[in-house]
Enzyme design. Structure first.
Site, PDB file in Angstrom:
ATOM      1  N   HIS A 304       0.854  -1.182   0.000  1.00  0.00           N
ATOM      2  CA  HIS A 304       0.000   0.000   0.000  1.00  0.00           C
ATOM      3  C   HIS A 304       0.889   1.231   0.000  1.00  0.00           C
ATOM      4  CE1 HIS A 304      -3.114   2.837   1.128  1.00  0.00           C
ATOM      5  NE2 HIS A 304      -3.947   1.935   0.681  1.00  0.00           N
ATOM      6  N   ASP A 361      -7.953  -5.612   0.274  1.00  0.00           N
ATOM      7  CA  ASP A 361      -8.465  -6.471  -0.785  1.00  0.00           C
ATOM      8  C   ASP A 361      -8.016  -7.916  -0.681  1.00  0.00           C
ATOM      9  OD1 ASP A 361     -10.052  -4.694  -2.122  1.00  0.00           O
ATOM     10  OD2 ASP A 361      -8.358  -3.765  -3.126  1.00  0.00           O
TER      11      ASP A 361
END
Ligand code: ACO
Length: 429
Positions: A304, A361
């Site tokens: 991320h 996710d």
């Protein structure tokens, strides 16, 4: 007292003001940098660029903190609903009982979609991706509802209409893609139940609500509701800065979300886990490939831009995934592979050194599969969840006293001035 950073170049010094947010995040105000010094800043991917001041979402990537309007996402996932969280994000505070009831009534009143829109749906080629269909149809809403959004009341009306209709439009695209009769929204059902009913009810088999499934969907949407200045939200703000209508700005956000490095990662994770499963379950090979600099493969659902520790949403999602599969008495081999993959990757020196942890996710696809959502609809589910965040960010940008059209600079690296050569004088190729 005002603080400054001093920039010194070729014997001259320039004072750049320091700005500070409520959580002590500090930035250097470079508004006058080019005018005063002739320099611009170079920051591909905007990793160190603050493009706005925002009071909506706070995240601390080092500590794994995420709060909407100051409230930790863990508390909202535990105690709130998606509808209430949407109200919070868009209006800046939790609603009173009466405000929430009015919001519900408005969502119900505007949940029907113009019947002419069905014609568009029916004419998309069969293999169209639902994200392409949804983003096009959201843009098309402007043609069906061309009223101006000027007063606060008109803007609130448009915003609520969009929240209500996107849910119906998403379910409708699924039904039409399967060749099934469209199921209309029901005023007696709550937001998530209504969506599940529109997706899965058929004339031969009425949809039966399972409380764990309904709650899982609520939590999935709450966890995705906003994430400050990510790729799709930035798209909404940048496109919105040209003062386009709300539908066009949101449609731009949806297109940005579609990418596998962003919201499309939930689909990509399931495809990756399915590939590992189909080729015998050797998840270690995937980890090795992800580390190989000569291979473009990445572990989907890992890494991320901001989180350099465990994504707080991934923790909640993982727990929810376990509870949901247990409640439904489902065994999913992909969940087993995901857990083993995670265990190996988070201990691997490459992933540790690069601060790569599972993101939201990584487990969300397994939750959506358990609910019965087809894989190509996963990113649409994310888009429905992110809608209140995009709307809140768009509204905030419209009211920003420092608003300016988005127009970054560049460092030009092309040819110096050259001249047009007529075809007859060019070198033959
Ligand atoms: N697998 C293997 N290596 C990775 C991964 C990954 N998933 N993610 C990043 N890296 C490595 C890169 O190769 C790079 O290595 P290097 O410095 O040795 O060259 C380093 O980590 C930094 O990567 P960047 O791409 O520069 O990081 P950035 O912050 O730009 O990208 C992103 C973040 C796009 C999320 C990235 O981690 C990624 O591609 N992850 C997989 C896709 C994914 O899960 N996306 C969903 C994100 S969450 C969301 O949008 C909802």
């Amino acid at each position: 007292m005002a603080e400054y950073v001093t920039l010194t170049y070729e014997g001259r010094s320039y004072q750049l003001p320091v700005i500070e947010g409520t959580e002590n995040e500090r930035g250097i105000d470079i508004l006058r940098l080019r005018t005063d010094t002739g320099f611009i800043t170079y920051d591909p991917g905007f990793a160190n660029t603050g493009a706005c001041k925002s009071g909506i979402t706070y995240m601390d990537g080092e500590k794994g903190i995420l709060r909407y309007r100051g409230i930790p996402v863990e508390e909202l996932a535990e105690r709130s609903t998606f509808k209430e969280t949407s109200y919070l994000l868009i209006n800046g505070r939790l609603p009173s009982d009466r405000e929430l009831r009015n919001f519900s009534i408005m969502l119900n009143d505007h949940s029907l979609v113009h019947e002419d829109m069905k014609t568009f749906y029916q004419n998309f080629p069969r293999l169209s991706h639902p994200m392409g269909i949804l983003s096009s149809m959201v843009n098309a809403l402007r043609s069906f509802y061309p009223e101006l959004q000027v007063t606060e009341e008109e803007i609130n009306f448009t915003v609520t209409r969009l929240l209500a209709k996107v849910r119906t439009m998403a379910a409708m695209s699924y039904k039409i893609s399967r060749g099934h009769t469209v199921v209309y929204p029901r005023p007696d059902l709550a937001y998530s139940e209504n969506f599940l009913n529109m997706m899965f009810n058929t004339p031969v088999k009425p949809y039966e609500f399972i409380k764990e499934v309904v709650r899982a969907l609520e939590v999935f949407w709450i966890l995705h509701a906003d994430h400050e200045q990510n790729c799709s939200t930035t798209a909404v703000r940048v496109v919105g800065s040209g003062r386009v209508n709300l539908y066009a700005a949101i449609s731009a956000g949806m297109s940005a979300l579609w990418g596998p490095l962003h919201g499309g990662a939930n689909q990509a994770v399931i495809e990756m886990l399915s590939d590992i499963h189909a080729s015998g379950g050797d998840y270690r090979k995937a980890v090795e490939r992800a580390k190989d600099k000569n291979d473009s493969f990445r572990l989907m659902g890992f890494g991320h831009r901001v989180y350099k520790t465990y994504d707080p949403r991934a923790k909640i999602m993982k727990r929810m995934c376990d509870n949901l599969l247990e409640a439904l008495n489902l065994a999913d081999p992909l969940l087993d592979i995901a857990k083993e993959l995670e265990e190996v990757a988070v201990k691997d020196p490459y992933f540790v050194d690069h601060n790569l942890y599972p993101n939201v996710d990584f487990y969300s696809g397994i939750v959506l599969r358990a609910i019965g959502i087809p894989t190509n609809m996963f990113t649409v589910m994310f888009a429905i969840g992110r809608l209140p965040g995009w709307i809140a960010q768009w509204k905030e940008s419209m009211d920003d006293p420092q608003w300016r059209i988005s127009r970054p600079r560049q460092i030009y690296t092309g040819p110096l001035e050259t001249h047009y050569v007529p075809m007859s004088e060019r070198e033959p190729s």
